[in-house]
Every structure is written in structure tokens, then in C-alpha cells.
Design a protein around this motif. Structure first.
Motif, PDB file in Angstrom:
ATOM      1  N   LEU A  24      80.147  38.148 -21.695  1.00  0.00           N
ATOM      2  CA  LEU A  24      79.816  37.770 -23.066  1.00  0.00           C
ATOM      3  C   LEU A  24      78.335  37.429 -23.174  1.00  0.00           C
ATOM      4  CD1 LEU A  24      82.807  35.308 -23.600  1.00  0.00           C
ATOM      5  CD2 LEU A  24      82.629  37.632 -24.517  1.00  0.00           C
ATOM      6  N   THR A  25      77.730  37.754 -24.312  1.00  0.00           N
ATOM      7  CA  THR A  25      76.352  37.354 -24.561  1.00  0.00           C
ATOM      8  C   THR A  25      76.305  35.844 -24.779  1.00  0.00           C
ATOM      9  OG1 THR A  25      76.518  37.581 -26.957  1.00  0.00           O
ATOM     10  CG2 THR A  25      75.837  39.557 -25.700  1.00  0.00           C
ATOM     11  N   TYR A  26      75.096  35.305 -24.814  1.00  0.00           N
ATOM     12  CA  TYR A  26      74.899  33.875 -25.050  1.00  0.00           C
ATOM     13  C   TYR A  26      75.601  33.435 -26.328  1.00  0.00           C
ATOM     14  CZ  TYR A  26      72.389  29.592 -26.291  1.00  0.00           C
ATOM     15  OH  TYR A  26      72.069  28.320 -26.674  1.00  0.00           O
ATOM     16  N   GLU A  27      75.364  34.133 -27.423  1.00  0.00           N
ATOM     17  CA  GLU A  27      75.975  33.758 -28.701  1.00  0.00           C
ATOM     18  C   GLU A  27      77.497  33.877 -28.645  1.00  0.00           C
ATOM     19  OE1 GLU A  27      74.392  32.337 -31.230  1.00  0.00           O
ATOM     20  OE2 GLU A  27      72.426  32.594 -30.295  1.00  0.00           O
ATOM     21  N   ASP A  28      78.007  34.920 -27.977  1.00  0.00           N
ATOM     22  CA  ASP A  28      79.444  35.129 -27.891  1.00  0.00           C
ATOM     23  C   ASP A  28      80.142  34.091 -27.017  1.00  0.00           C
ATOM     24  OD1 ASP A  28      79.335  37.296 -29.591  1.00  0.00           O
ATOM     25  OD2 ASP A  28      79.326  38.786 -27.978  1.00  0.00           O
ATOM     26  N   ARG A  29      79.368  33.376 -26.174  1.00  0.00           N
ATOM     27  CA  ARG A  29      79.967  32.346 -25.321  1.00  0.00           C
ATOM     28  C   ARG A  29      80.216  31.035 -26.062  1.00  0.00           C
ATOM     29  NH1 ARG A  29      76.110  34.416 -21.628  1.00  0.00           N
ATOM     30  NH2 ARG A  29      75.006  32.421 -21.497  1.00  0.00           N
ATOM     31  N   PHE A  30      79.870  30.954 -27.364  1.00  0.00           N
ATOM     32  CA  PHE A  30      80.237  29.822 -28.213  1.00  0.00           C
ATOM     33  C   PHE A  30      81.488  30.239 -28.965  1.00  0.00           C
ATOM     34  CE2 PHE A  30      75.677  29.190 -27.773  1.00  0.00           C
ATOM     35  CZ  PHE A  30      75.607  27.833 -27.521  1.00  0.00           C
ATOM     36  N   LEU A  31      82.622  29.660 -28.634  1.00  0.00           N
ATOM     37  CA  LEU A  31      83.819  30.046 -29.345  1.00  0.00           C
ATOM     38  C   LEU A  31      84.888  28.971 -29.299  1.00  0.00           C
ATOM     39  CD1 LEU A  31      86.261  31.460 -27.222  1.00  0.00           C
ATOM     40  CD2 LEU A  31      84.207  32.725 -26.769  1.00  0.00           C
ATOM     41  N   ARG A  32      85.826  29.086 -30.206  1.00  0.00           N
ATOM     42  CA  ARG A  32      86.998  28.236 -30.225  1.00  0.00           C
ATOM     43  C   ARG A  32      88.255  29.103 -30.217  1.00  0.00           C
ATOM     44  NH1 ARG A  32      91.211  26.243 -32.073  1.00  0.00           N
ATOM     45  NH2 ARG A  32      91.342  27.218 -34.096  1.00  0.00           N
ATOM     46  N   ARG A  33      88.330  30.015 -31.178  1.00  0.00           N
ATOM     47  CA  ARG A  33      89.511  30.883 -31.266  1.00  0.00           C
ATOM     48  C   ARG A  33      89.035  32.306 -31.512  1.00  0.00           C
ATOM     49  NH1 ARG A  33      95.063  30.780 -32.171  1.00  0.00           N
ATOM     50  NH2 ARG A  33      95.795  32.409 -33.575  1.00  0.00           N
ATOM     51  N   LYS A  34      89.372  33.190 -30.565  1.00  0.00           N
ATOM     52  CA  LYS A  34      88.918  34.574 -30.683  1.00  0.00           C
ATOM     53  C   LYS A  34      89.694  35.428 -29.689  1.00  0.00           C
ATOM     54  CE  LYS A  34      84.681  37.250 -30.726  1.00  0.00           C
ATOM     55  NZ  LYS A  34      83.235  37.227 -30.576  1.00  0.00           N
ATOM     56  N   VAL A  35      89.915  36.697 -30.036  1.00  0.00           N
ATOM     57  CA  VAL A  35      90.508  37.657 -29.104  1.00  0.00           C
ATOM     58  C   VAL A  35      89.372  38.381 -28.390  1.00  0.00           C
ATOM     59  CG1 VAL A  35      91.935  39.728 -28.856  1.00  0.00           C
ATOM     60  CG2 VAL A  35      92.604  37.941 -30.485  1.00  0.00           C
ATOM     61  N   LEU A  36      89.423  38.363 -27.058  1.00  0.00           N
ATOM     62  CA  LEU A  36      88.422  39.021 -26.223  1.00  0.00           C
ATOM     63  C   LEU A  36      89.078  40.145 -25.440  1.00  0.00           C
ATOM     64  CD1 LEU A  36      86.764  35.837 -24.685  1.00  0.00           C
ATOM     65  CD2 LEU A  36      86.005  37.128 -26.692  1.00  0.00           C
ATOM     66  N   ILE A  67      90.360  33.375 -15.764  1.00  0.00           N
ATOM     67  CA  ILE A  67      89.567  34.508 -16.238  1.00  0.00           C
ATOM     68  C   ILE A  67      88.100  34.111 -16.117  1.00  0.00           C
ATOM     69  CG2 ILE A  67      89.057  36.041 -18.168  1.00  0.00           C
ATOM     70  CD1 ILE A  67      91.977  36.251 -17.072  1.00  0.00           C
ATOM     71  N   ALA A  68      87.353  34.834 -15.295  1.00  0.00           N
ATOM     72  CA  ALA A  68      85.942  34.510 -15.034  1.00  0.00           C
ATOM     73  C   ALA A  68      85.069  34.887 -16.226  1.00  0.00           C
ATOM     74  CB  ALA A  68      85.465  35.240 -13.785  1.00  0.00           C
ATOM     75  N   ILE A  69      84.140  33.990 -16.567  1.00  0.00           N
ATOM     76  CA  ILE A  69      83.172  34.213 -17.634  1.00  0.00           C
ATOM     77  C   ILE A  69      81.861  34.657 -16.987  1.00  0.00           C
ATOM     78  CG2 ILE A  69      81.876  33.171 -19.532  1.00  0.00           C
ATOM     79  CD1 ILE A  69      84.937  33.136 -19.918  1.00  0.00           C
ATOM     80  N   GLU A  70      81.320  35.762 -17.448  1.00  0.00           N
ATOM     81  CA  GLU A  70      80.033  36.248 -16.948  1.00  0.00           C
ATOM     82  C   GLU A  70      79.068  36.416 -18.116  1.00  0.00           C
ATOM     83  OE1 GLU A  70      80.823  39.823 -14.771  1.00  0.00           O
ATOM     84  OE2 GLU A  70      81.916  38.745 -13.217  1.00  0.00           O
ATOM     85  N   ALA A  71      77.797  36.103 -17.860  1.00  0.00           N
ATOM     86  CA  ALA A  71      76.764  36.321 -18.873  1.00  0.00           C
ATOM     87  C   ALA A  71      76.459  37.815 -18.926  1.00  0.00           C
ATOM     88  CB  ALA A  71      75.515  35.526 -18.521  1.00  0.00           C
ATOM     89  N   LYS A  72      76.563  38.376 -20.107  1.00  0.00           N
ATOM     90  CA  LYS A  72      76.321  39.804 -20.325  1.00  0.00           C
ATOM     91  C   LYS A  72      74.832  40.046 -20.572  1.00  0.00           C
ATOM     92  CE  LYS A  72      77.988  43.461 -23.379  1.00  0.00           C
ATOM     93  NZ  LYS A  72      78.902  43.739 -24.500  1.00  0.00           N
ATOM     94  N   PHE A 131      71.634  36.048 -20.061  1.00  0.00           N
ATOM     95  CA  PHE A 131      70.886  34.904 -20.577  1.00  0.00           C
ATOM     96  C   PHE A 131      71.687  33.630 -20.372  1.00  0.00           C
ATOM     97  CE2 PHE A 131      69.179  32.683 -24.582  1.00  0.00           C
ATOM     98  CZ  PHE A 131      68.008  32.272 -23.956  1.00  0.00           C
ATOM     99  N   THR A 132      71.145  32.725 -19.573  1.00  0.00           N
ATOM    100  CA  THR A 132      71.796  31.446 -19.312  1.00  0.00           C
ATOM    101  C   THR A 132      70.781  30.326 -19.527  1.00  0.00           C
ATOM    102  OG1 THR A 132      71.352  31.662 -16.945  1.00  0.00           O
ATOM    103  CG2 THR A 132      73.506  32.394 -17.705  1.00  0.00           C
TER     104      THR A 132
END
Length: 159
Positions: A24-36, A67-72, A131-132
């Protein structure tokens, strides 16, 4: 198509081998409820109790595993120059998320910030990288000040 997995919790670090990955991009890593969509094509419904900034290296917890989160990789500006501390101050003064490294700074592309940095002596180049940015007073970006003690059943421990 219904999601195959549901995540209702998040940890900033892994405890086991992941059962899936999502970039996920930096902006996409801010979430509460979403289908990925995971790398393997499975769909994951993220349903967290509050909006959360997911860290690169963090994990979403499902009944099937972590589920591992990686910076895109995403479009960024690489900032270098002889006085990196001064350049970092100007970036921070504009509340711009910034990844701070030894010899460079990374920020999201912004033509106004780019022009300002060039006027004060920075060398600015376009790059595409994960981007981290550093966390700050508002908790966005990498988080460092959190409690790592939590229960894992019979193997409780602290990090």
C-alpha cells in the motif's frame, strides 16, 4: 465478490510467518474499513475499530493468520544538499511528511515544496520508492512510542 478474509486488528510488527501480503502507498496505509486485494488475489476486508496508520512491516490479524503490510513504491522527491538539517527543518515547518535518511530526505511530490527547496539550495530529484515517513506529534508515519507488550496465549512476552 465477497472478501475471503476479514481483519479486525492490527499490530505494528509480525509474530509469525505471514499468510498473505498487501502493498500500500503511504496514503493508502491510513484506513479503518476497506476491501484490499492481496498479492495472491484474495480479497481482505479490513474493519478496524478506528482509523489507523499501518506501518511498513506491520500485520493485519485474521482468523487465518497475519497479513503483512508493505510500503508500495510511489512517486517521491529525493532531497539532498550540503545542509540537510536546514532542509529538513523547512520541510517540517510546512508539516510535510518526510522520510529522513542519513544522506537524503524523501517527500511526496509537490511542486510548491520542490520550488521552495530548490530556492534554498537543495538538489531535488524525482524517484519512485516505498515511502515510510517519520511519525510525529500526530502519529502519522512510522510509530515508535507504543507498548509492545501484549498477550499471545501461553507464550506472553514483551518486545
Amino acid at each position: 465478490m465477497a472478501p475471503e478474509l476479514i481483519a479486525q486488528d492490527y499490530h505494528s510488527h509480525a509474530h509469525a510467518s505471514p499468510t498473505g501480503r498487501v502493498a500500500l502507498t503511504y496514503e493508502d496505509r491510513f484506513l479503518r474499513r476497506k476491501v484490499l486485494t492481496l498479492e495472491d488475489g484474495r480479497r481482505l476486508l479490513v474493519d478496524l475499530p478506528k482509523t489507523t496508520s499501518l506501518d511498513h512491516g506491520g500485520v493485519l490479524l485474521t482468523e487465518q493468520g497475519e497479513i503483512a503490510i508493505e510500503a508500495k513504491s510511489e512517486p517521491l522527491l529525493e532531497v539532498t544538499g550540503p545542509d540537510l538539517h536546514r532542509l529538513a527543518w523547512h520541510i517540517g515547518n510546512r508539516h510535510t511528511p518526510c522520510q529522513i535518511e542519513r544522506d537524503r530526505l524523501l517527500i511526496q511530490r509537490d511542486h510548491v515544496i520542490r520550488d521552495m527547496l530548490a530556492r534554498i539550495g537543495a538538489t531535488v530529484a524525482e524517484v519512485e520508492e516505498p515511502f515510510t515517513p517519520e511519525g510525529g506529534a500526530y502519529g502519522h508515519g512510522r510509530t515508535h512510542g507504543h507498548d509492545h507488550s501484549h498477550s499471545h496465549g501461553p507464550h506472553d512476552h514483551e518486545h
